[in-house]
Write an enzyme that holds these catalytic residues in place. Sequence first.
Site, PDB file in Angstrom:
ATOM      1  N   GLY A  59     -20.680 -16.767 -20.437  1.00  0.00           N
ATOM      2  CA  GLY A  59     -22.020 -16.896 -20.995  1.00  0.00           C
ATOM      3  C   GLY A  59     -22.820 -15.680 -20.617  1.00  0.00           C
ATOM      4  CG  ASP A 175     -30.507 -21.902 -21.927  1.00  0.00           C
ATOM      5  OD1 ASP A 175     -30.666 -21.893 -23.169  1.00  0.00           O
ATOM      6  OD2 ASP A 175     -29.723 -21.139 -21.340  1.00  0.00           O
TER       7      ASP A 175
HETATM    8  N1  LIG Z   1     -17.828 -26.861 -14.277  1.00  0.00           N
HETATM    9  C1  LIG Z   1     -17.319 -26.487 -15.461  1.00  0.00           C
HETATM   10  N2  LIG Z   1     -16.276 -27.153 -16.005  1.00  0.00           N
HETATM   11  C2  LIG Z   1     -15.751 -26.766 -17.200  1.00  0.00           C
HETATM   12  N3  LIG Z   1     -16.208 -25.719 -17.923  1.00  0.00           N
HETATM   13  C3  LIG Z   1     -17.263 -25.023 -17.444  1.00  0.00           C
HETATM   14  C4  LIG Z   1     -17.873 -25.371 -16.192  1.00  0.00           C
HETATM   15  N4  LIG Z   1     -18.880 -24.500 -15.952  1.00  0.00           N
HETATM   16  C5  LIG Z   1     -18.906 -23.671 -17.015  1.00  0.00           C
HETATM   17  N5  LIG Z   1     -17.941 -23.960 -17.901  1.00  0.00           N
HETATM   18  C6  LIG Z   1     -17.656 -23.249 -19.176  1.00  0.00           C
HETATM   19  O1  LIG Z   1     -18.139 -21.914 -19.078  1.00  0.00           O
HETATM   20  C7  LIG Z   1     -19.186 -21.674 -20.035  1.00  0.00           C
HETATM   21  C8  LIG Z   1     -20.274 -20.775 -19.425  1.00  0.00           C
HETATM   22  O2  LIG Z   1     -20.850 -21.417 -18.286  1.00  0.00           O
HETATM   23  P1  LIG Z   1     -22.411 -21.372 -17.975  1.00  0.00           P
HETATM   24  O3  LIG Z   1     -22.638 -21.970 -16.632  1.00  0.00           O
HETATM   25  O4  LIG Z   1     -23.159 -21.944 -19.119  1.00  0.00           O
HETATM   26  O5  LIG Z   1     -22.623 -19.793 -17.897  1.00  0.00           O
HETATM   27  P2  LIG Z   1     -23.842 -18.878 -18.381  1.00  0.00           P
HETATM   28  O6  LIG Z   1     -24.936 -19.085 -17.364  1.00  0.00           O
HETATM   29  O7  LIG Z   1     -23.291 -17.498 -18.309  1.00  0.00           O
HETATM   30  O8  LIG Z   1     -24.235 -19.332 -19.757  1.00  0.00           O
HETATM   31  C9  LIG Z   1     -19.692 -23.069 -20.454  1.00  0.00           C
HETATM   32  O9  LIG Z   1     -20.171 -23.058 -21.783  1.00  0.00           O
HETATM   33  C10 LIG Z   1     -18.418 -23.906 -20.325  1.00  0.00           C
HETATM   34  O10 LIG Z   1     -17.619 -23.782 -21.506  1.00  0.00           O
END
Ligand SMILES: Nc1ncnc2c1ncn2[C@@H]1O[C@H](COP(=O)(O)OP(=O)(O)O)[C@@H](O)[C@H]1O
Length: 321
Positions: A59, A175
């Site tokens: 992300g 968000d």
């Molecule tokens: N604990 C988790 N378990 C499974 N998938 C996860 C988890 N954390 C993040 N992801 C995957 O990684 C992606 C990006 O994580 P996120 O925390 O939203 O990052 P960013 O802050 O960069 O947007 C999420 O959309 C999801 O698909």
Amino acid sequence: MVCPSLCTQRTFLDAQKAVIEDFAMNKNKKEREFYSLDVGDSTFTVLKRYQNLRPIGSGAQGIVCSAYDQNLERNVAIKKLSRPFQNQTHAKRAYRELVLMKCVNHKNIIGLLNVFTPQKSLEEFQDVYLVMELMDANLCQVIQMELDHERLSYLLYQTLCGIKHLHAAGIIHRDLKPSNIVVKSDCTLKILDFGLARTAATGLLMTPYVVTRYYRAPEVILGMGYQANVDIWSVGCILAEMVRHKILFPGRDYIDQWNKVIEQLGTPTQDFLMKLNQSVRTYVENRPRYAGYSFEKLFPDVLFPADSDHNKLKGTVRCVA
Ligand SMILES: Nc1ncnc2c1ncn2[C@@H]1O[C@H](COP(=O)(O)OP(=O)(O)O)[C@@H](O)[C@H]1O
Ligand SMILES: [Mg+2]
């Protein structure tokens, strides 16, 4: 009676203290052995207890890998924050995410299991890794599926439980979008990514441009200053998308996002317009007038087959709308 805002403030301070102690404790641990491996364009340098790293998502803030934790004997997710100290905005985002994850304890909010940095001194300190519970997929993948009424309402219910808990603690997520909601195959759901969340109390001069466009509430689009209910708008957009299998307000840009909202929901009332600042009000008043679509046009019967359990969903969507 304990004042809720004091309670929140206290919890927040406790969490801040705990985060700092965690880092300090990690520093003293004997088992601070790391290894490095390349994941896409990035290098992960993690504690040896974390094995079998595989990229599962990315992300704005960084890359996320699944891994096996030999100490806890379970699979986990590890998020590497990309260059969290490159500027003040990134640093604030990283800090907020860390403290809020530490502070919040609820089954529909992702739990923080560990946090570490491979650097050994404050002078070298550069990378932050967050270790979380591992889930199976994000909601973007689930939205494509034909879900029955029971599963869909269970997902909605859990999202609202998570949000209710955050709001009770004075935290606005800001968000909420399908990629920030993760699920397991047993249909359990957790909200994640607190990079943009902030405690409601500090939000006098709030930053516009915070929610990914499609899920942005009018208050956010029009820079009106906002409250916790911006998260409920996002939940509504997500529910509509789950029912229709397409984005409800797919704005191409900032202006088009507002057009999509008024075309479908109608021109806002005079009361609403009075809350806008002068220049924004002039712009909004000069848009063409729209009556908005009927519920039947937004959610046609064909989405709710009469002979299936899915038909019950119509009532739920009507209530939310
Ligand atoms: N604990 C988790 N378990 C499974 N998938 C996860 C988890 N954390 C993040 N992801 C995957 O990684 C992606 C990006 O994580 P996120 O925390 O939203 O990052 P960013 O802050 O960069 O947007 C999420 O959309 C999801 O698909
Ligand atoms: Mg995200």
